[in-house]
Design a protein around this motif. Structure first.
Motif, PDB file in Angstrom:
ATOM      1  N   ARG A  59       5.544 -16.234  -2.303  1.00  0.00           N
ATOM      2  CA  ARG A  59       4.435 -16.596  -3.190  1.00  0.00           C
ATOM      3  C   ARG A  59       4.835 -16.244  -4.616  1.00  0.00           C
ATOM      4  N   VAL A  60       4.611 -17.180  -5.540  1.00  0.00           N
ATOM      5  CA  VAL A  60       4.950 -16.977  -6.943  1.00  0.00           C
ATOM      6  C   VAL A  60       3.984 -15.957  -7.548  1.00  0.00           C
ATOM      7  N   VAL A  61       4.515 -14.883  -8.131  1.00  0.00           N
ATOM      8  CA  VAL A  61       3.687 -13.844  -8.744  1.00  0.00           C
ATOM      9  C   VAL A  61       3.727 -13.948 -10.267  1.00  0.00           C
ATOM     10  N   SER A  62       4.931 -14.159 -10.813  1.00  0.00           N
ATOM     11  CA  SER A  62       5.060 -14.280 -12.265  1.00  0.00           C
ATOM     12  C   SER A  62       6.202 -15.239 -12.586  1.00  0.00           C
ATOM     13  N   MET A  63       6.209 -15.731 -13.850  1.00  0.00           N
ATOM     14  CA  MET A  63       7.224 -16.692 -14.257  1.00  0.00           C
ATOM     15  C   MET A  63       7.740 -16.416 -15.667  1.00  0.00           C
ATOM     16  N   PRO A  64       8.391 -15.278 -15.884  1.00  0.00           N
ATOM     17  CA  PRO A  64       8.958 -15.039 -17.217  1.00  0.00           C
ATOM     18  C   PRO A  64      10.172 -15.938 -17.456  1.00  0.00           C
ATOM     19  N   GLU A  65      10.388 -16.341 -18.709  1.00  0.00           N
ATOM     20  CA  GLU A  65      11.514 -17.224 -19.038  1.00  0.00           C
ATOM     21  C   GLU A  65      12.859 -16.532 -18.830  1.00  0.00           C
ATOM     22  N   THR A  66      12.933 -15.264 -19.193  1.00  0.00           N
ATOM     23  CA  THR A  66      14.153 -14.490 -18.969  1.00  0.00           C
ATOM     24  C   THR A  66      13.785 -13.247 -18.177  1.00  0.00           C
ATOM     25  N   VAL A  67      14.679 -12.865 -17.298  1.00  0.00           N
ATOM     26  CA  VAL A  67      14.398 -11.701 -16.451  1.00  0.00           C
ATOM     27  C   VAL A  67      15.713 -10.996 -16.140  1.00  0.00           C
ATOM     28  N   ARG A  68      15.667  -9.671 -16.105  1.00  0.00           N
ATOM     29  CA  ARG A  68      16.835  -8.892 -15.739  1.00  0.00           C
ATOM     30  C   ARG A  68      17.003  -8.922 -14.225  1.00  0.00           C
ATOM     31  N   LYS A  69      18.221  -8.710 -13.782  1.00  0.00           N
ATOM     32  CA  LYS A  69      18.521  -8.756 -12.354  1.00  0.00           C
ATOM     33  C   LYS A  69      17.653  -7.783 -11.555  1.00  0.00           C
ATOM     34  N   ASP A  70      17.431  -6.597 -12.108  1.00  0.00           N
ATOM     35  CA  ASP A  70      16.642  -5.579 -11.414  1.00  0.00           C
ATOM     36  C   ASP A  70      15.177  -5.980 -11.263  1.00  0.00           C
ATOM     37  N   ASP A  71      14.670  -6.801 -12.185  1.00  0.00           N
ATOM     38  CA  ASP A  71      13.263  -7.184 -12.170  1.00  0.00           C
ATOM     39  C   ASP A  71      13.008  -8.523 -11.477  1.00  0.00           C
ATOM     40  N   ALA A  72      14.053  -9.190 -11.010  1.00  0.00           N
ATOM     41  CA  ALA A  72      13.908 -10.530 -10.430  1.00  0.00           C
ATOM     42  C   ALA A  72      13.029 -10.518  -9.175  1.00  0.00           C
ATOM     43  N   GLN A  73      13.089  -9.475  -8.377  1.00  0.00           N
ATOM     44  CA  GLN A  73      12.297  -9.413  -7.152  1.00  0.00           C
ATOM     45  C   GLN A  73      10.804  -9.276  -7.428  1.00  0.00           C
ATOM     46  N   ASP A  74      10.435  -8.890  -8.635  1.00  0.00           N
ATOM     47  CA  ASP A  74       9.026  -8.769  -8.983  1.00  0.00           C
ATOM     48  C   ASP A  74       8.385 -10.121  -9.285  1.00  0.00           C
ATOM     49  N   MET A  75       9.198 -11.186  -9.348  1.00  0.00           N
ATOM     50  CA  MET A  75       8.683 -12.514  -9.641  1.00  0.00           C
ATOM     51  C   MET A  75       8.014 -13.166  -8.437  1.00  0.00           C
ATOM     52  N   TYR A  76       8.247 -12.640  -7.237  1.00  0.00           N
ATOM     53  CA  TYR A  76       7.691 -13.239  -6.024  1.00  0.00           C
ATOM     54  C   TYR A  76       7.426 -12.172  -4.985  1.00  0.00           C
ATOM     55  N   GLU A  77       6.608 -12.549  -3.986  1.00  0.00           N
ATOM     56  CA  GLU A  77       6.403 -11.670  -2.835  1.00  0.00           C
ATOM     57  C   GLU A  77       6.684 -12.458  -1.564  1.00  0.00           C
ATOM     58  N   VAL A  78       7.418 -11.864  -0.649  1.00  0.00           N
ATOM     59  CA  VAL A  78       7.774 -12.528   0.599  1.00  0.00           C
ATOM     60  C   VAL A  78       6.563 -12.469   1.526  1.00  0.00           C
ATOM     61  N   ILE A  79       6.235 -13.627   2.132  1.00  0.00           N
ATOM     62  CA  ILE A  79       5.132 -13.682   3.096  1.00  0.00           C
ATOM     63  C   ILE A  79       5.660 -14.237   4.406  1.00  0.00           C
ATOM     64  N   ASP A  80       4.985 -13.907   5.496  1.00  0.00           N
ATOM     65  CA  ASP A  80       5.420 -14.366   6.835  1.00  0.00           C
ATOM     66  C   ASP A  80       4.670 -15.588   7.275  1.00  0.00           C
TER      67      ASP A  80
END
Length: 80
Positions: A59-80
């Motif tokens: 699920r899309v959580v955020s959409m920043p134009e630029t993102v650091r590698k460490d923060d990339a996982q905060d852009m989405y949440e995995v759902i089952d």
């Protein structure tokens, strides 16, 4: 943000051209519909990607134009 760019920025798929190819081959769905690479995403959209026998649903959580590698996982949440 375009779907192929989002997949690349969130590091779900490593390269934008690979993300584009996956969309064109029908392996990516957004909200239950096959998606083209230029589809504009919104926060809350559900993306389903087929990697061979594996399926990733996020699920899309955020959409920043630029993102650091460490923060990339905060852009989405995995759902089952």
């Amino acid at each position: 943000m375009r779907l192929d760019k989002y997949l690349k920025n969130s590091r779900i798929i490593k390269r934008r051209t690979v993300a584009k190819d996956a969309c064109e081959q029908g392996r990516v769905e957004v909200n239950g519909r096959t998606a083209k690479p230029g589809l504009e995403l919104k926060t809350g959209d559900v993306i389903r990607i087929t990697f061979g026998n594996n399926i990733l649903k996020v699920r899309v959580v955020s959409m920043p134009e630029t993102v650091r590698k460490d923060d990339a996982q905060d852009m989405y949440e995995v759902i089952d």
